[in-house]
Design a protein around this motif. Structure first.
Motif, PDB file in Angstrom:
ATOM      1  N   SER A  29      43.594  43.679  30.318  1.00  0.00           N
ATOM      2  CA  SER A  29      42.372  42.885  30.237  1.00  0.00           C
ATOM      3  C   SER A  29      41.811  42.917  28.819  1.00  0.00           C
ATOM      4  CB  SER A  29      41.319  43.441  31.196  1.00  0.00           C
ATOM      5  OG  SER A  29      41.811  43.423  32.504  1.00  0.00           O
ATOM      6  N   ARG A  55      43.443  49.140  35.193  1.00  0.00           N
ATOM      7  CA  ARG A  55      42.645  48.569  36.293  1.00  0.00           C
ATOM      8  C   ARG A  55      43.428  48.561  37.597  1.00  0.00           C
ATOM      9  NH1 ARG A  55      37.813  45.847  34.284  1.00  0.00           N
ATOM     10  NH2 ARG A  55      37.821  46.203  32.039  1.00  0.00           N
ATOM     11  N   PRO A 107      34.639  42.752  35.078  1.00  0.00           N
ATOM     12  CA  PRO A 107      35.399  42.445  33.856  1.00  0.00           C
ATOM     13  C   PRO A 107      34.602  42.770  32.587  1.00  0.00           C
ATOM     14  CG  PRO A 107      35.513  40.617  35.410  1.00  0.00           C
ATOM     15  CD  PRO A 107      34.532  41.606  35.975  1.00  0.00           C
TER      16      PRO A 107
END
Lengths: 151, 208, 102
Positions: free
Chosen positions: A75, B130, B142
């Protein structure tokens, strides 16, 4: 001493493919660019301690890396923070790796020795006696003799 | 001699006998060591966390010098590597791993759990943090950044988790009962009281 | 950059073969064997007989198959014995004799 905020590059070096070594810089950071978060202190070099050799004291840094570029997954914004000894870090200017940062002599030249209980002082230079293999497989060569193929 | 061909229990027995005979490690010294290690447990880390939540001065000390903070609570730190404390905030979550071996803040958390030493945990934490913490039911928004701390060298790292909502008037000793080993490694969040099944920000957002 | 082929087998960060493996979260209580090996390493460290770095070097030197076959503390006792021999704290003859007596 490398100041906080400095961009550094981890050496793209693979000593474990050449000889018997003990390394605390993970493979996935070799050649990667990160940022020094802070100097954590000075510690005897584990690469020497692991072989019971006299160990020079080295500056240790906390270095921050973006996580997604490491494997091109993850991410955006996530990070990896790792302790890295100074000899593994190169200063980076304008995206080009520079010479290694000069070491603080007063700190780096200090040599520490572990104290031996019943171990003769000169045994520090002695690793595993040449030719002796205790695992019954060619996985434990004499560290002084050089070549070591990874299993 | 091929040590790997030996039965490990027999090898231990021989090493034990030789170290005792040479006066290097007596059975009493070994027993004393076992007792000292057994005395360290996540309860000590939890106590530090709970005090940090209620005492700003201690919190500042803990973040600046974890070893001194532990010693100020009479937690034995002699001979232990320096303790570093990683502060979680609503924007930043820490996850501790040792990809090279199993470095762990044993002085304040005790023996590392089995999974912490596993190849799967060591491989996945830096690559898919994650996905990894989701196995504990932990999800982060996020916007909360994960910072994976690969413990490679001379420090040992513990996480100072976020204090859960709904605990505003709780004293430290009661707060300490909420804090688990997994919270101080970073695979879970300290659950809001009465909400132990949930490990996410879906419930009222914890306050620092 | 694919470093997978260059890494040492204990250097597990991101290692492909474990990425799909689930985490065994169950508590595994340490055995008496585990605790004693752990304690011996602690005593040897405290007395300067061997460093934690030497312990790690010995563990990393295990062939990959053995590294994963052995339990955590079985790796340790192999490394401890190897380091004691390497340092000359014990000799092979002494170890052989002690093994014969056990």
């Amino acid at each position: 001493m490398i100041p906080p905020g400095t961009t550094v590059r981890v050496r793209d070096d693979w000593p474990e493919t050449r000889e018997k070594v003990h390394i605390r810089t993970p493979h996935y950071l070799r050649g990667r660019t990160g940022r020094v978060l802070r100097h954590l202190g000075n510690f005897p070099n584990p690469e020497d301690l692991a072989f019971a050799r006299p160990a020079r004291t080295l500056p240790l840094y906390h270095v921050l890396f973006d996580q997604p570029p490491l494997w091109e997954e993850g991410s955006p914004g996530d990070e990896v923070l790792v302790e890295i000894y100074e000899p593994w870090l190169m200063l980076e200017r304008d995206g080009i790796a520079d010479a290694p940062p000069s070491r603080s002599r007063s700190l780096s030249d200090r040599v520490i020795q572990t104290s031996g209980a019943g171990v003769p002082a000169n045994s520090f230079a002695v690793g595993v006696p040449s030719g002796q293999v205790r695992w019954g497989a060619p996985g434990f060569p004499d560290p002084a003799s050089g070549h070591h193929a990874l299993p | 001699m091929n040590l790997l061909a030996l039965e490990p229990e027999r090898l231990l027995g021989a090493v034990r006998a030789l170290l005792a005979a040479k006066g290097i490690a007596s059975p009493a010294e070994i027993a004393e060591r076992i007792a000292a290690t057994d005395a360290a447990s996540p309860a000590q880390g939890a106590r530090m966390v709970a005090i940090a939540w209620t005492d700003p001065e201690f919190r500042a000390l803990m973040l600046a010098d974890g070893t001194r903070a532990a010693e100020s609570l009479a937690i034995p730190m002699r001979g232990a590597p320096p303790l570093g404390v990683l502060e979680n905030t609503p924007d930043l979550h820490h996850l501790v791993v040792c990809t090279l071996c199993s470095c762990y803040p044993r002085a304040v958390l005790g023996y590392p759990p089995f999974w912490y030493k596993s190849a799967a945990y060591r491989a996945r934490a830096v690559r898919d943090p994650r996905g990894l913490i989701a196995e504990w039911g932990t999800t982060l928004p996020p916007a909360t950044k994960i910072r994976v701390v690969d413990s490679t060298a001379d420090y040992r790292w513990m996480v100072l988790p976020l204090r859960p909502a709904g605990t505003e008037n709780w004293p430290a000793d009661r707060l300490a009962t909420l804090v688990r080993e997994t919270d101080m490694i970073g695979v879970t969040l300290v659950a809001t009281p009465g909400d132990h099944a949930l490990n996410s920000f879906a419930s009222p957002r914890p306050q620092a | 950059m694919d470093h997978e082929g260059l890494r040492a087998h204990h250097d597990l960060g991101g290692a492909q073969k474990y990425l799909c493996q689930g985490i065994d979260q169950a508590a595994h209580a340490l055995t008496d064997f585990d605790k004693e090996v752990d304690a011996i390493r602690g005593v040897l460290g405290a007395k300067g007989v061997m460093t934690v770095d030497e312990l790690r070097r010995g563990i990393e030197s295990l062939p990959e198959a053995d590294y994963h076959r052995l339990t955590y503390y079985q790796r340790w006792i192999c490394s401890i014995a190897d380091n004691l021999l390497a340092r000359g704290v014990i000799t092979e003859a002494e170890l052989a004799a002690a093994l014969a007596e056990s």
